[in-house]
Each structure stands twice: as C-alpha cells, then as structure tokens.
Design an enzyme around this catalytic site. Structure first.
Site, PDB file in Angstrom:
ATOM      1  N   THR A 185       0.875  -1.185   0.000  1.00  0.00           N
ATOM      2  CA  THR A 185       0.000   0.000   0.000  1.00  0.00           C
ATOM      3  C   THR A 185       0.907   1.229   0.000  1.00  0.00           C
ATOM      4  O   THR A 185       2.075   1.131   0.390  1.00  0.00           O
ATOM      5  CB  THR A 185      -0.884   0.042   1.255  1.00  0.00           C
ATOM      6  N   GLU A 331      -5.707  -4.127  -0.317  1.00  0.00           N
ATOM      7  CA  GLU A 331      -5.952  -5.258   0.594  1.00  0.00           C
ATOM      8  C   GLU A 331      -7.068  -6.175   0.089  1.00  0.00           C
ATOM      9  O   GLU A 331      -7.303  -7.238   0.635  1.00  0.00           O
ATOM     10  CB  GLU A 331      -6.343  -4.723   1.979  1.00  0.00           C
ATOM     11  N   LYS A 441     -14.902  16.642  11.820  1.00  0.00           N
ATOM     12  CA  LYS A 441     -15.831  16.592  12.947  1.00  0.00           C
ATOM     13  C   LYS A 441     -16.224  18.007  13.332  1.00  0.00           C
ATOM     14  O   LYS A 441     -15.404  18.776  13.809  1.00  0.00           O
ATOM     15  CB  LYS A 441     -15.190  15.876  14.131  1.00  0.00           C
ATOM     16  N   TRP A 446     -20.394  14.509  11.824  1.00  0.00           N
ATOM     17  CA  TRP A 446     -19.407  14.312  10.771  1.00  0.00           C
ATOM     18  C   TRP A 446     -19.847  14.989   9.480  1.00  0.00           C
ATOM     19  O   TRP A 446     -21.014  14.912   9.086  1.00  0.00           O
ATOM     20  CB  TRP A 446     -19.224  12.811  10.495  1.00  0.00           C
TER      21      TRP A 446
HETATM   22  P1  ADP Z   1      -3.549   3.014  -1.666  1.00  0.00           P
HETATM   23  O1  ADP Z   1      -2.391   2.125  -1.909  1.00  0.00           O
HETATM   24  O2  ADP Z   1      -3.372   4.438  -2.025  1.00  0.00           O
HETATM   25  O3  ADP Z   1      -4.223   2.807  -0.332  1.00  0.00           O
HETATM   26  P2  ADP Z   1      -5.810   1.745  -2.720  1.00  0.00           P
HETATM   27  O4  ADP Z   1      -6.258   1.632  -4.110  1.00  0.00           O
HETATM   28  O5  ADP Z   1      -5.631   0.508  -1.958  1.00  0.00           O
HETATM   29  O6  ADP Z   1      -4.534   2.553  -2.787  1.00  0.00           O
HETATM   30  O7  ADP Z   1      -6.781   2.735  -1.942  1.00  0.00           O
HETATM   31  C1  ADP Z   1      -7.975   2.294  -1.418  1.00  0.00           C
HETATM   32  C2  ADP Z   1      -8.791   3.444  -0.930  1.00  0.00           C
HETATM   33  O8  ADP Z   1      -9.153   4.313  -2.000  1.00  0.00           O
HETATM   34  C3  ADP Z   1     -10.126   3.010  -0.367  1.00  0.00           C
HETATM   35  O9  ADP Z   1     -10.007   2.538   0.949  1.00  0.00           O
HETATM   36  C4  ADP Z   1     -10.927   4.291  -0.470  1.00  0.00           C
HETATM   37  O10 ADP Z   1     -10.660   5.174   0.577  1.00  0.00           O
HETATM   38  C5  ADP Z   1     -10.425   4.900  -1.754  1.00  0.00           C
HETATM   39  N1  ADP Z   1     -11.355   4.571  -2.840  1.00  0.00           N
HETATM   40  C6  ADP Z   1     -11.238   3.604  -3.763  1.00  0.00           C
HETATM   41  N2  ADP Z   1     -12.281   3.609  -4.599  1.00  0.00           N
HETATM   42  C7  ADP Z   1     -13.111   4.596  -4.192  1.00  0.00           C
HETATM   43  C8  ADP Z   1     -14.397   5.098  -4.632  1.00  0.00           C
HETATM   44  N3  ADP Z   1     -15.025   4.605  -5.688  1.00  0.00           N
HETATM   45  N4  ADP Z   1     -14.934   6.129  -3.931  1.00  0.00           N
HETATM   46  C9  ADP Z   1     -14.317   6.670  -2.873  1.00  0.00           C
HETATM   47  N5  ADP Z   1     -13.110   6.237  -2.419  1.00  0.00           N
HETATM   48  C10 ADP Z   1     -12.525   5.221  -3.063  1.00  0.00           C
END
Ligand code: ADP
Length: 543
Positions: A185, A331, A441, A446
């Site tokens: 990640t 993940e 917040k 929220w």
């Molecule tokens: P990184 O390695 O940057 O974490 P990821 O692709 O694993 O890359 O990131 C996942 C995160 O991206 C998700 O937990 C979420 O917060 C955000 N995300 C992915 N798709 C969407 C979506 N369609 N809308 C909003 N947030 C998204």
C-alpha cells in the site's frame, strides 16, 4: 462426506494454458520505451513467457522467493507477471512513483532477489542501488539495441536473457494457496504494508471481475488498463482479460497523456478502459480542447477515488460512454463494490441513473460488507446511518506481509477494517463518505469531505476541489475548500459558496475557499490530504 469432484489447483498458469489454446490469435498491443507501438498475439506472448520461466529457473530461486518489477504497463511486464507467478515465485510489483526511500524500504522488506526494470526506470534504481544490497541482479526490460550503460549489478538485457532459452516449459503444479504476487500500500501514514495475494484468491477474483454485473468482460472486448500493473495488479485485468480472451492495449509510459490515450482508444477499438479519476480528467480535457469525441469506447471502470458526478455526465453526454464506478483497495485484490444497476432500475430517469452510478456500488459475490459504529455495533443499511466499513471474503487479506497482526487491521471476529467510513442504502449501494482519518468533525457531527468535493467539481469553473477540516474554536473543526480554477475561468469565493447553497446541507457549507495552482496527489492518484492539512495547519478561518 466429500463430493466426487476433481481436485485441481486454481493456479494462474491455468489461465495462461486456457488462453493459449482458445485465444491464441488474440492481440496484445503496447507502447514501450523502445517501441512506440508493439503488437503480437497471445501465442507469441506465452511462448516468450515460457522462455522467461526457463531463464528464471536458472537463477537459483526457490518457491516463494520474491522477484520484483518496476515497470510501466506493457507486454514484457505481462510476461514477467505470468513467468514469475506461474513458476511458483512471487511477483512483487513496486510502484516507481513512490519516494525513493519508500522504494528502498519496500524492496528490502520484501527481500527481493532479482528486479525486472523498465528502461525509463533504470536511473531511479541506479540512485538507490547501494541501499538494496540483497538484490542479486537486474533484468533491463529492453533489447540489445536499447540496452543502456549501467552500473547496476549483474544487469542483463531482457531479450538476450529469454532469447537463449527453450520455449518448452511445464508449468509446475502446487498448492493453490501459495503466494503469487505482492503489492505494498502507498503508506500515507507510516511504512508501506505488503499485501500478499495467492493463486486461489487471484483466480476467484478474476472470475468475479469478468462477470456481467462487474466488468462484463468477454473475448469480443478490447481492454485498455490505464491503472498501472504496479497498482493492485491493474485491478486484476492481467488475469481477468486473459481468462476470457480480451484484446489488450497497454499504454506503457504514456499513461497520463490524454492525446496518446485518445489515439489508442480510437485506433485499437477499445471497448473498456480502466483508471483513476485523474487520468480521465486528462483525457476528457484533451477531447474537449481538441473538439474530439470518443467514438469506440463503450464503458469505463473508474475507481481508486470517488468519481465526480460531472465526470459521469461528461462521459455519457459528450461521448456516449457508460461509467462503472468501483470501490476497493490493495488489501482487497482490489474489487469490493461496483455501481452497476439492478433489476427494477430500467425505469429510472437519466438523472436518477447518474445518482446510482455516483455511488461506490453494491457488493459483489465474494465480498461481505458491514458498517459499524465506534462500539462495533452494526448499523442499518438505510442510506442514512454511517459507520466504519468492514469486509471479509476469499480475496481480502487476512494479514499484512511480515506484520503478524501488528497493524491492528482486523477485528476479533475476522473482518478487515477498511479505514473507510460509509453509508449503505436499502438497495445495498454503498457510498464512501471519507477515509476515517479525513473525516471532518464539526460540533460532534461528521461532515463528508468527499460529498463537498464532488458537488464543487460540478461547477464549470472548477478543475479540482479538495476539502479538509481546519481547527475551529467553537465547532472543533470546520471545512476549508481548496480549489484549482478551470483554465481561463474566473471564480471567486462568495460566488462559489453561494452556488453550493441548496446543493449540500447548510451546515456543511465550507467556512472559506482558497484558490491554488496545484493540489498534491499520492503516487496512486489520490488527493494527499495529510499534505494539505500540514500546508493549512495554521490557517485562520474568517470569524
Ligand atoms: P492506496 O495504496 O493508495 O491505499 P488503494 O487503491 O488501496 O490505494 O486505496 C484504497 C482506498 O481508496 C479506499 O479505501 C478508499 O478510501 C479509496 N477509494 C477507492 N475507490 C473509491 C471510490 N469509488 N470512492 C471513494 N473512495 C474510493
């Protein structure tokens, strides 16, 4: 009593064997650093993959050893994926856009033994070579003619390496739960964490990806993954597309170039393209400024960040392209939800349909979801209640590589906490309101930064919007709206705030607007809120 079915292992090499037999003449087209348009067939690809597997076999690697790639999307990278994973080693895709310190950390943490590197990324590795002493050698992904002078240890030319090998190779059969690929990640907080996929999870995920309600992939599709092969296995495309025999188009190092993307989409008859919202912004802007329409593209899967409604509308109204929003994460291999319509939605008006597509989507079979409050109590799916989003399923990580539970990412009852805050409606459509750490917040309630950003992006004069919480003496935090104006547009604070009225809850209206030339992004295209919060840490909101 067991059933009487054959016990055959779900291995990624089985995709390759099936594709070779059934779709041997299908094409793979790539832009690479050494060739502006390379074109060959599946058959040729798999022949070379077997040669590469033979070459890897002579490097003294053991099952489970990590072999890294630092490369853009192209045919050699695809060959490396299959040769490494199919042989029983672990294909560790490293994101070359990360900070060099992170690349060093990741390579050392994974204990990569060999590295496959794109011609254009050689200089990055040369700079850090003395900090990754465990790496035994480097394969430069080019031919003899383009081989650079380099001081990288044991550097070999890819084409020379495979050219010396036989194209006969028997893919080994082993336990389907063996690790196949590793992806870290981006580590916006703390060190990057490794997610270790296995053969079984990869195959199950690919089955889900091709299904009609997800990407609806088949051999009559031509697929262009703009999402990098180093970002969660390009959302599973290398496996899903080959499983059903799609034509593949790889943009190589030209991923952010609207003009090149447009050319590939048109010339190669691409029916499905996949990427994060920022790359589509570049493409839509290019098409607008050049007065061009996307004539061939039918649908696009967009994820990795919330998709602004305006983008969904632009694709539909200007280009007749359907946007399928997806949500997932490294993940989760990454697919979790997809915003495809359900039975009964045929009667929705075009505007109502846009609202469905603007949600992150409904869970696909294989991914269970729940939202819980601070105490872990499950919240209803009523479109109002929000909570921490937790998931479980066969392609979701059970832990991080070599962290042995230390990340605190999983609940005692076996769910993975995504770090996202979400709402789920009665129909099962989920919307992300924020990352847990980005939530604002205000007075004990929220505020969703993502909702405000998406609404602001609907204004013609806004090119990009970001919202962060800024300290407030009475309300704890209040939203600050950060805007990049569209090229040539004039827009002022009060005008934008007045425009937002009625579109979002009154108490969500940001306390102030700042106009900037640039908004920082992570290596995977997300707005870097941490950076923005630092930048505006001392910002004083007007009283
Ligand atoms: P990184 O390695 O940057 O974490 P990821 O692709 O694993 O890359 O990131 C996942 C995160 O991206 C998700 O937990 C979420 O917060 C955000 N995300 C992915 N798709 C969407 C979506 N369609 N809308 C909003 N947030 C998204």
């Amino acid at each position: 009593m067991h059933g009487l079915m054959m016990d055959s292992e779900l291995l990624i090499s089985t995709i390759l064997r099936h594709a070779d037999r059934n779709f041997g003449n299908q094409e793979i087209v790539s832009v690479t650093a050494d060739n502006p348009l390379h074109r060959y067939t599946y058959q040729e690809c798999f022949r070379r993959t077997r040669q590469l597997a033979n070459a890897l076999g002579k490097l003294g690697l053991m099952q489970g050893d990590r072999v890294a790639t630092l490369a853009w999307n192209d045919y050699r990278h695809l060959e490396a994926y299959y040769a490494i994973g199919g042989s029983g080693y672990v294909c560790h895709t490293v994101n070359p856009r990360l900070f060099p310190e992170q690349v060093v950390f990741i390579i050392n943490h994974a204990e990569d033994r060999w590295i496959f590197v794109d011609l254009l990324i050689v200089p990055l590795l040369e700079k850090i070579a003395d900090q990754i002493p465990g790496v035994e050698g480097f394969v430069i992904m080019t031919d003899e003619k383009h081989m650079p002078e380099t001081n990288l240890k044991n550097a070999v030319c890819y084409e020379t390496l495979i050219g010396a090998e036989s194209d006969a190779f028997d893919w080994p059969v082993f336990d389907e739960r063996s690790a196949s690929a590793l992806c870290y990640t981006s580590g916006t907080t703390g060190d990057p964490k490794g997610v270790l996929y296995d053969h079984r999870s990869t195959i199950l995920h690919a089955y889900a990806a091709v299904s009609p309600d997800v990407m609806n992939l088949s051999s009559i599709d031509c697929v262009l993954p703009v999402v990098p092969l180093f970002h969660v296995n390009a959302w599973g495309i290398p496996y899903a597309a080959l499983m059903v025999g799609c034509k593949l188009v790889f943009p190589g190092p030209k991923m952010g170039d609207g003009e090149t993307l447009y050319g590939l989409l048109e010339q190669e008859n691409v029916s499905l393209a996949l990427g994060v919202p920022t790359v589509w912004l570049a493409l839509l802007q290019y098409a607008d400024s050049a007065g061009k329409k996307l004539n061939k593209l039918q649908r696009t899967v967009i994820g990795g960040a919330a998709v602004p409604e305006r983008m969904i509308r632009d694709f539909r109204d200007k280009h007749d392209v359907t946007v399928i929003q997806g949500w997932g994460m490294t993940e989760m291999s990454p697919l979790g939800t997809v915003s495809t319509p359900k039975f009964g939605m045929e009667t929705l008006t075009p505007d109502e349909m846009i609202a469905v597509r603007a949600k992150a989507g409904r869970g696909i079979f294989g991914v269970e979801m729940r939202i819980v409050d601070d105490k872990g109590t499950e919240m209803p799916w009523d479109g109002v209640a929000y909570g921490s989003l937790q998931v479980r399923g066969p392609w979701i990580c059970s832990d991080y590589f070599r962290l042995e539970g230390k990340s605190g990412s999983h609940t005692a009852d076996g769910w993975f906490d995504t770090g996202d805050v979400a709402i789920i409606d009665e129909d099962g459509y989920m919307s992300i309101t924020d990352r847990t750490k980005d939530v604002i917040k205000s007075g004990g309630e929220w505020i969703s930064s993502i909702d405000i950003e998406n609404t602001a992006m609907g204004h013609d004069a806004v090119a990009e919007a970001a919202v962060i919480g800024v300290a407030h003496p009475k309300w704890t935090e209040r939203p600050l709206l950060i805007i990049i104006r569209a090229k040539g547009a004039s827009l002022e604070r009060d005008e934008l705030l007045a425009w937002l009225e009625g579109k979002i809850a009154k108490w969500w209206i940001p306390d102030d607007v700042v106009f900037v030339d640039e908004i920082p992004h992570t290596a995977t295209g997300k707005i870097k809120k941490i950076e923005l919060r630092k930048q505006f840490a001392d910002y004083e909101l007007p009283s």
